[in-house]
Design an enzyme around this catalytic site. Structure first.
Site, PDB file in Angstrom:
ATOM      1  N   ILE A  52       0.828  -1.204   0.000  1.00 58.97           N
ATOM      2  CA  ILE A  52       0.000   0.000   0.000  1.00 58.97           C
ATOM      3  C   ILE A  52       0.860   1.250   0.000  1.00 58.97           C
ATOM      4  O   ILE A  52       0.619   2.201  -0.729  1.00 58.97           O
ATOM      5  CB  ILE A  52      -0.942   0.016   1.232  1.00 58.97           C
ATOM      6  CG1 ILE A  52      -1.916  -1.147   1.166  1.00 58.97           C
ATOM      7  CG2 ILE A  52      -1.704   1.335   1.300  1.00 58.97           C
ATOM      8  CD1 ILE A  52      -2.809  -1.264   2.380  1.00 58.97           C
ATOM      9  N   GLY A  53       1.901   1.259   0.843  1.00 64.74           N
ATOM     10  CA  GLY A  53       2.747   2.445   0.904  1.00 64.74           C
ATOM     11  C   GLY A  53       3.878   2.280   1.899  1.00 64.74           C
ATOM     12  O   GLY A  53       3.925   1.329   2.681  1.00 64.74           O
ATOM     13  N   GLY A  57       6.387   4.567   4.744  1.00 67.34           N
ATOM     14  CA  GLY A  57       6.459   5.783   5.530  1.00 67.34           C
ATOM     15  C   GLY A  57       7.600   5.719   6.515  1.00 67.34           C
ATOM     16  O   GLY A  57       8.354   4.743   6.563  1.00 67.34           O
ATOM     17  N   GLY A  58       7.696   6.775   7.321  1.00 65.98           N
ATOM     18  CA  GLY A  58       8.800   6.852   8.272  1.00 65.98           C
ATOM     19  C   GLY A  58       8.754   5.766   9.322  1.00 65.98           C
ATOM     20  O   GLY A  58       9.781   5.382   9.875  1.00 65.98           O
ATOM     21  N   MET A  59       7.558   5.257   9.629  1.00 68.69           N
ATOM     22  CA  MET A  59       7.438   4.257  10.674  1.00 68.69           C
ATOM     23  C   MET A  59       7.485   2.838  10.139  1.00 68.69           C
ATOM     24  O   MET A  59       7.571   1.890  10.907  1.00 68.69           O
ATOM     25  CB  MET A  59       6.140   4.457  11.451  1.00 68.69           C
ATOM     26  CG  MET A  59       6.095   5.750  12.226  1.00 68.69           C
ATOM     27  SD  MET A  59       4.527   5.974  13.073  1.00 68.69           S
ATOM     28  CE  MET A  59       4.621   4.629  14.258  1.00 68.69           C
ATOM     29  N   GLY A  60       7.393   2.651   8.845  1.00 69.17           N
ATOM     30  CA  GLY A  60       7.436   1.296   8.319  1.00 69.17           C
ATOM     31  C   GLY A  60       6.770   1.205   6.966  1.00 69.17           C
ATOM     32  O   GLY A  60       6.551   2.197   6.277  1.00 69.17           O
ATOM     33  N   VAL A  81       3.484  -0.538   4.723  1.00 69.19           N
ATOM     34  CA  VAL A  81       2.111  -0.980   4.929  1.00 69.19           C
ATOM     35  C   VAL A  81       1.674  -1.824   3.741  1.00 69.19           C
ATOM     36  O   VAL A  81       1.881  -1.454   2.583  1.00 69.19           O
ATOM     37  CB  VAL A  81       1.157   0.216   5.105  1.00 69.19           C
ATOM     38  CG1 VAL A  81      -0.252  -0.269   5.456  1.00 69.19           C
ATOM     39  CG2 VAL A  81       1.667   1.152   6.178  1.00 69.19           C
ATOM     40  N   LYS A 138       1.145  -3.402   8.934  1.00 67.26           N
ATOM     41  CA  LYS A 138       2.258  -2.465   8.922  1.00 67.26           C
ATOM     42  C   LYS A 138       3.483  -3.122   9.548  1.00 67.26           C
ATOM     43  O   LYS A 138       3.458  -3.516  10.723  1.00 67.26           O
ATOM     44  CB  LYS A 138       1.901  -1.185   9.684  1.00 67.26           C
ATOM     45  CG  LYS A 138       3.056  -0.197   9.802  1.00 67.26           C
ATOM     46  CD  LYS A 138       2.651   1.115  10.473  1.00 67.26           C
ATOM     47  CE  LYS A 138       1.868   1.984   9.536  1.00 67.26           C
ATOM     48  NZ  LYS A 138       1.688   3.359  10.048  1.00 67.26           N
ATOM     49  N   ASP A 167      -0.036  12.349  16.468  1.00 64.94           N
ATOM     50  CA  ASP A 167       0.442  12.526  15.094  1.00 64.94           C
ATOM     51  C   ASP A 167      -0.733  12.718  14.138  1.00 64.94           C
ATOM     52  O   ASP A 167      -0.821  12.069  13.102  1.00 64.94           O
ATOM     53  CB  ASP A 167       1.288  11.321  14.668  1.00 64.94           C
ATOM     54  CG  ASP A 167       2.149  11.624  13.431  1.00 64.94           C
ATOM     55  OD1 ASP A 167       2.456  12.813  13.208  1.00 64.94           O
ATOM     56  OD2 ASP A 167       2.503  10.684  12.705  1.00 64.94           O
TER      57      ASP A 167
END
Length: 908
Positions: free
Chosen positions: A92-93, A95-98, A100, A117, A210
């Protein structure tokens, strides 16, 4: 092994040493690192490098990013690969945290699409599995329509933590607004729904930390869903002894564009920080711009801007922005100027104490703007700025000056406030006076002195007044609304639900135009409309009204007050009417909990909730609970009337029903007799509610075996229903069914079949597959079986079974009745072995349901099957148990008791 390479284990070790060393003096740091690192000089140098950069957040952030990229390279997960119980479908995508992925549950328990995620391992300290166990109870409470739930979590074999969340198929909220070119009036309800979700989480002691557009997706039906709620809680340091100088960097929950000043400063984070982020979100959604010009600036500079400056009002920034991407910037700036500017800036106030006290308060102020009411938010007043100046310069400013300034500021403040409140009060007084004058005129026109002696009924007067509302008040919309509500209330009290509904529908349409689809006014009218639709048997329409009202109140953070409690209880009652007992009981439980938690307590509201719960509990087979709740409600509702409805009478009816179901027949009859007399005296002999009371009393008389008296009461109920104009088919269907069942029980099968067929024809108007048909189809099958028409009986029962498979819960009481009738039909068809098994299943189910009367019926049928299968001892035992049950439940003169005695005698 190359000890300079930053492996996951080495990064964890670096974090631990950094945390311990950061708070020590330089000499002690060196000593600690020498002792801890030993011969690993590279490790000591790596930690020292981090310590030396703590004064420059931008450089430190860069170093940590580099370390993280070396520590947790995103694993290559291919479609079809399994992680725990889940099979990966596609990326899916990132990001900074991991990273997905869309995934599906793959353990054959049930089908479920989720978002999975994979988290960077540096984001967690310690054992992630034990962390999930500790937090799951709290996070499981986040059950809200605008929050994507955290469902599960664990670790991959290589130690990579993962989170499993509800999958949301939607678009970022800012992109959704742009793509649909939503005007301000439609963007605000989206923000209000986000506020409702945040308010709900705060009430469950969870802060997001956040909030930003990428964490809020809007589904195709326009519902915003917040992502990653609870992850911030999972990431926060655990234990009082935790030292976390790198918390901000490790947690990855500081997004500079939306972080509050206290987040930048590393101060404790509470709900006020989320309010700030809601302010930045609102700023961006309403203006299309960020509050600050920070694009491309280093983190240290961004922190200085956010912590030390005040953002310009959205309208001002919109006018100043060159080449603004916002549509119609000048027109939009004019729309934002004033109240919306003030609302956004109040939410973003640098002082947390000056922000809105809650997300619900922010949502309410947005609602005040939509409805044209005064908003709480105001620019920082002269008094506030002066107070700040005086606190900064307490010594330099003399006491006389302070007193003068204070008096002047108080005079200015209260003059403005009192003028505003005076204007609002005057508008409300004028509306109330106009409503009063109109209603007085309505009944003046019904006075024989005004009509040359002609008699005018209350209904005729109301009908004439309703026509006048449309013809004479088109230019006074607020007065017209108030009158439509009052007139609808009057119709409702008379049981004229068609007329009441028409007025409420007109009021609803006008309120949608005036206040917007997501306003508290619309929610209130939907609640009233749902009640009227429910009363008139329009259960599907009522469900839509109730659900929309519940969603609006939840979006506005108004889902825990007394009105919301009554709304939830009414929704549960409507589910009961559709025989959806499991869903109804779940809502009743929620309504009861909220009603008992109201502060200050509201006995009337709790009483209403308990009565509704009582009736559903009794109908679902738990008459003991029904009796307990009805008895608790009675003293709470003594003397209470709501829009013409006798709330105490409703509690009496609920208690009588619960007693009848337990065969406490004498007490039940006393209450029913008093209840029917009470309703007739208050409402007149032809009121629909009197017909319902007569129907219920007739059921009691049938239970006593007084068939002629019961038939007379059913006939009276049907007479009253026949006076109506076709809007009350559900009531008619119920009474025809009850009369048919009475004649079936009394042995008049021809009359019973005619009456049951009437009930079925009426119920089919509500849908060919309506679950309301099941009981009547079972009854029809039994009548036809008694008449020897086995093929027709089988067709009716098969139809009922088909609807039940589609519509009923597994533990619905009617499932046992289907088993019982199928067993009886098999027995009548000569298939006694199959009949015995079916009847044994029915007996077992009825024992679990604690339904002794129907259990006795099933035991007698089972005894016949056992006799056919040459099991005389078991047949006698079943018949004897049935007789014992009926002797305990029924009056000595009841015909069913005589039939049971005859059966036992025949087996001797």
């Amino acid at each position: 092994m190359d000890r300079t390479k930053i492996t996951p284990e080495r990064w964890q070790r670096m974090q631990d040493l950094f945390g311990r060393a950061a708070s020590l003096p330089a000499a002690d740091r060196a000593r600690l690192l020498v002792e801890e690192c030993g011969e690993d000089v590279a490790l000591r140098e790596q930690v020292l490098a981090l310590l030396l950069t703590t004064g420059d957040d931008g450089e430190l952030e860069e170093r940590v990013e580099q370390a993280m990229s070396g520590t947790t390279p995103a694993p290559e997960i291919l479609p079809g690969q399994r992680i725990g119980r889940y099979r990966i479908e596609r990326l899916i995508g990132r990001g900074g945290m991991g990273t997905v992925y869309r995934a599906e549950r793959a353990d054959d328990q049930y089908h479920q699409i989720v978002a999975l995620k994979l988290m960077a391992r540096g984001l967690f300290r310690g054992d992630v599995t034990s962390r999930f166990r500790r937090e799951r109870q709290i996070l499981a409470r986040l059950n809200h329509p605008n929050i994507a739930r955290l469902l599960d979590g664990g670790q991959m074999p290589d130690g990579t933590p993962y989170l499993v969340m509800e999958y949301v198929d939607g678009m970022r909220i800012d992109e959704y607004c742009k793509q649909h070119d939503l005007p301000i009036a439609q963007r605000i309800p989206l923000i209000q729904q986000v506020c409702a979700a945040v308010q709900y989480a705060h009430q469950n002691l969870v802060v997001h930390r956040d909030l930003k557009p990428s964490n809020i997706l809007v589904t195709a039906d326009g519902t915003p869903k917040l992502l990653d709620f609870g992850i911030a809680k999972l990431l926060q340091p655990q234990g009082a002894d935790t030292v976390a100088p790198l918390t901000r960097l490790r947690d990855r929950v500081l997004t500079p564009e939306h972080a509050s000043p206290e987040q930048f400063r590393g101060e404790p984070i509470g709900t006020a920080s989320d309010i700030y982020s809601l302010g930045t979100l609102s700023y961006g959604l309403l203006s299309g711009l960020h509050p600050y010009d920070i694009q491309g600036r280093p983190l240290r500079e961004v922190e200085k801007i956010v912590c030390e400056s005040t953002p310009p009002p959205p309208s001002e920034r919109l006018r100043a922005a060159a080449n603004s991407s916002s549509p119609r910037p000048r027109q939009l700036a004019r729309e934002l100027e004033g109240d919306l500017d003030n609302i956004v800036l109040k939410a973003m106030h640098a002082d947390p104490a000056r922000r809105y006290a809650s997300a619900a308060a922010l949502s309410q102020d947005l609602q005040n703007y939509l409805t044209g009411r005064p908003v709480q938010a105001r620019p920082d007043s002269w008094a506030y700025r002066t107070g700040k100046f005086l606190r900064r310069n307490a010594i330099a400013v003399g006491s006389t000056t302070v007193v003068v300034l204070l008096i002047a500021s108080l005079v200015a403040f209260y003059t403005t406030r009192l003028a505003r409140e005076r204007d609002v009060a005057e508008r409300e007084r004028q509306t109330a006076a106009s409503v009063s004058d109109f209603m007085i005129d309505v009944f003046r026109r019904a006075n024989p002195n005004e009509t040359d002696g002609a008699t005018v009924t209350v209904r005729a007067a109301l009908d004439a007044a309703a026509r006048r509302i449309d013809s004479t008040l088109a230019d006074q919309p607020l007065l017209r609304l108030a009158l439509m509500h009052k007139m609808s209330e009057a119709y409702n009290g008379l049981g004229l639900w068609v007329e009441a509904r028409v007025l409420q529908e007109k009021a609803l349409a006008q309120e949608r135009r005036t206040f917007g689809d997501r306003s508290i006014e619309v929610a209130g009218t939907l609640k009233t409309l749902g009640d009227i639709q429910h009363n008139s048997g329009q259960f599907a329409a009522a469900a839509r009204s109730f659900d929309e009202a519940l969603a609006i109140r939840a979006a506005l953070g108004r889902d825990r007050d007394a009105v919301a409690v009554e709304l939830l209880s009414g929704s549960a009652k409507n589910l009961r009417a559709q025989l959806q007992f499991a869903a109804a009981l779940e809502r009743h439980r929620r309504a009861e909990a909220l009603a008992r938690a109201l502060d200050p307590p509201k006995p009337r509201v709790l009483g209403i909730v308990l009565v509704d719960y009582s009736v559903t509990a009794t109908a679902s087979g738990d008459a003991r609970t029904g009796e307990r709740y009805a008895r608790e409600a009675l003293p709470l509702l003594e003397g209470e009337v709501n829009e013409g409805y006798d709330l105490y009478g409703n509690a009496l009816d609920a208690l009588a029903q619960a007693l009848r179901k337990q065969f406490k027949l004498e007490e039940s009859e006393q209450i029913y007799r008093a209840f029917v007399e009470r309703q007739s005296r208050r409402l007149g002999p032809d009121h629909l509610l009197v017909a319902r009371a007569q129907n219920n009393y007739a059921n009691l008389l049938r239970a006593k075996g007084d068939y002629p008296a019961a038939a007379s009461r059913f006939a009276e109920a049907l007479r009253i229903f026949a006076l109506q104009q076709g809007e009350y088919d559900v009531d008619k269907g119920v009474s025809w069914h009850n009369l048919g069942a009475l004649h079936h029980e009394a042995g008049d099968l021809s009359a019973a079949l005619r009456e049951i067929d009437q009930a079925i024809a009426i119920k089919r108007r509500g849908g060919a597959r309506s679950p309301l048909l099941i009981s009547s189809l079972i009854e029809r099958a039994g009548i036809l079986r008694g008449m020897g028409q086995l093929a027709a009986a089988d067709a009716a029962l098969t139809d009922a079974e088909s609807i039940a498979r589609e519509k009923l819960d597994r533990d619905d009481p009617r499932q046992r009745l289907l088993e019982l009738e199928r067993g009886r039909l098999l027995l009548a068809s000569g298939r006694s072995a199959e009949a015995e098994q079916r009847l044994q299943d029915a007996v077992l189910g009825l024992r679990k349901q604690d339904d002794p009367m129907r259990l006795a019926d099933a035991l007698l049928s089972l005894s016949e099957a056992l006799e056919k299968n040459v099991k005389p001892t078991e047949a006698r035992a079943a018949a004897a148990e049935a007789l014992k049950l009926r002797e305990r439940l029924l009056p000595a003169s009841h015909p069913a008791l005589a039939r049971a005695r005859a059966r036992v005698a025949a087996l001797q």
